[in-house]
Design a protein around this motif. Structure first.
Motif, PDB file in Angstrom:
ATOM      1  N   PHE A   1      -7.210  -0.090  10.447  1.00 17.35           N
ATOM      2  CA  PHE A   1      -7.265   0.708   9.214  1.00 17.35           C
ATOM      3  C   PHE A   1      -6.031   0.459   8.354  1.00 17.35           C
ATOM      4  O   PHE A   1      -6.137   0.312   7.130  1.00 17.35           O
ATOM      5  CB  PHE A   1      -7.374   2.201   9.536  1.00 17.35           C
ATOM      6  N   LEU A   2      -4.857   0.399   8.970  1.00 19.07           N
ATOM      7  CA  LEU A   2      -3.625   0.187   8.211  1.00 19.07           C
ATOM      8  C   LEU A   2      -3.579  -1.192   7.566  1.00 19.07           C
ATOM      9  O   LEU A   2      -3.157  -1.332   6.410  1.00 19.07           O
ATOM     10  CB  LEU A   2      -2.407   0.407   9.103  1.00 19.07           C
ATOM     11  N   VAL A   3      -4.020  -2.217   8.292  1.00 18.53           N
ATOM     12  CA  VAL A   3      -4.042  -3.570   7.732  1.00 18.53           C
ATOM     13  C   VAL A   3      -4.991  -3.632   6.537  1.00 18.53           C
ATOM     14  O   VAL A   3      -4.658  -4.193   5.487  1.00 18.53           O
ATOM     15  CB  VAL A   3      -4.435  -4.613   8.812  1.00 18.53           C
ATOM     16  N   VAL A   4      -6.176  -3.046   6.686  1.00 16.81           N
ATOM     17  CA  VAL A   4      -7.149  -3.041   5.588  1.00 16.81           C
ATOM     18  C   VAL A   4      -6.598  -2.270   4.389  1.00 16.81           C
ATOM     19  O   VAL A   4      -6.670  -2.740   3.252  1.00 16.81           O
ATOM     20  CB  VAL A   4      -8.505  -2.455   6.054  1.00 16.81           C
TER      21      VAL A   4
ATOM     22  N   SER B   1      -3.870  -4.279   2.738  1.00 17.28           N
ATOM     23  CA  SER B   1      -4.419  -5.465   2.066  1.00 17.28           C
ATOM     24  C   SER B   1      -5.093  -5.115   0.753  1.00 17.28           C
ATOM     25  O   SER B   1      -5.077  -5.897  -0.191  1.00 17.28           O
ATOM     26  CB  SER B   1      -5.431  -6.174   2.981  1.00 17.28           C
ATOM     27  N   LEU B   2      -5.718  -3.955   0.705  1.00 21.17           N
ATOM     28  CA  LEU B   2      -6.429  -3.514  -0.495  1.00 21.17           C
ATOM     29  C   LEU B   2      -5.599  -2.598  -1.389  1.00 21.17           C
ATOM     30  O   LEU B   2      -6.096  -2.089  -2.393  1.00 21.17           O
ATOM     31  CB  LEU B   2      -7.722  -2.800  -0.090  1.00 21.17           C
ATOM     32  N   ASN B   3      -4.341  -2.394  -1.012  1.00 22.86           N
ATOM     33  CA  ASN B   3      -3.454  -1.490  -1.744  1.00 22.86           C
ATOM     34  C   ASN B   3      -4.043  -0.094  -1.866  1.00 22.86           C
ATOM     35  O   ASN B   3      -3.963   0.541  -2.918  1.00 22.86           O
ATOM     36  CB  ASN B   3      -3.105  -2.055  -3.122  1.00 22.86           C
ATOM     37  N   CYS B   4      -4.681   0.381  -0.809  1.00 22.38           N
ATOM     38  CA  CYS B   4      -5.271   1.718  -0.789  1.00 22.38           C
ATOM     39  C   CYS B   4      -4.220   2.751  -0.395  1.00 22.38           C
ATOM     40  O   CYS B   4      -3.369   2.486   0.447  1.00 22.38           O
ATOM     41  CB  CYS B   4      -6.412   1.797   0.229  1.00 22.38           C
ATOM     42  N   THR B   5      -4.323   3.913  -0.990  1.00 23.67           N
ATOM     43  CA  THR B   5      -3.441   5.003  -0.604  1.00 23.67           C
ATOM     44  C   THR B   5      -4.146   5.986   0.324  1.00 23.67           C
ATOM     45  O   THR B   5      -3.520   6.854   0.903  1.00 23.67           O
ATOM     46  CB  THR B   5      -2.918   5.756  -1.836  1.00 23.67           C
ATOM     47  N   GLU B   6      -5.477   5.857   0.417  1.00 29.12           N
ATOM     48  CA  GLU B   6      -6.233   6.723   1.324  1.00 29.12           C
ATOM     49  C   GLU B   6      -7.519   6.027   1.749  1.00 29.12           C
ATOM     50  O   GLU B   6      -8.012   5.129   1.057  1.00 29.12           O
ATOM     51  CB  GLU B   6      -6.558   8.072   0.698  1.00 29.12           C
TER      52      GLU B   6
END
Length: 68
Positions: free
Chosen positions: A30-33, A36-41
């Motif tokens: 989950f953290l890598v994804v 990689s996608l610059n997601c904050t949540e």
């Protein structure tokens, strides 16, 4: 959670054995994804994959009955 043993994760967080075993590698994925996608949540459903499939079938069949 990573420093905790399998049993400690089960006891401290009330995890089932099949969850306590995979939660660390799953969290890392989950953290890598997210990074990689610059997601904050990340939104995670409260139901399992099997429950989601059954729910989808139910909704599909229910709509057929209503439409007929």
């Amino acid at each position: 959670m990573k420093p905790l043993s399998f049993r400690e994760r089960m006891n401290k967080y009330g995890l089932k054995p099949d969850r306590a075993d995979v939660i660390i590698p799953a969290s890392e994925i989950f953290l890598v994804v997210a990074n990689s996608l610059n997601c904050t949540e990340i939104n995670v459903p409260n139901i399992s994959l099997a429950d989601g499939i059954i729910d989808g079938i139910y909704r599909s069949e229910r709509c057929k009955v209503v439409d007929d």
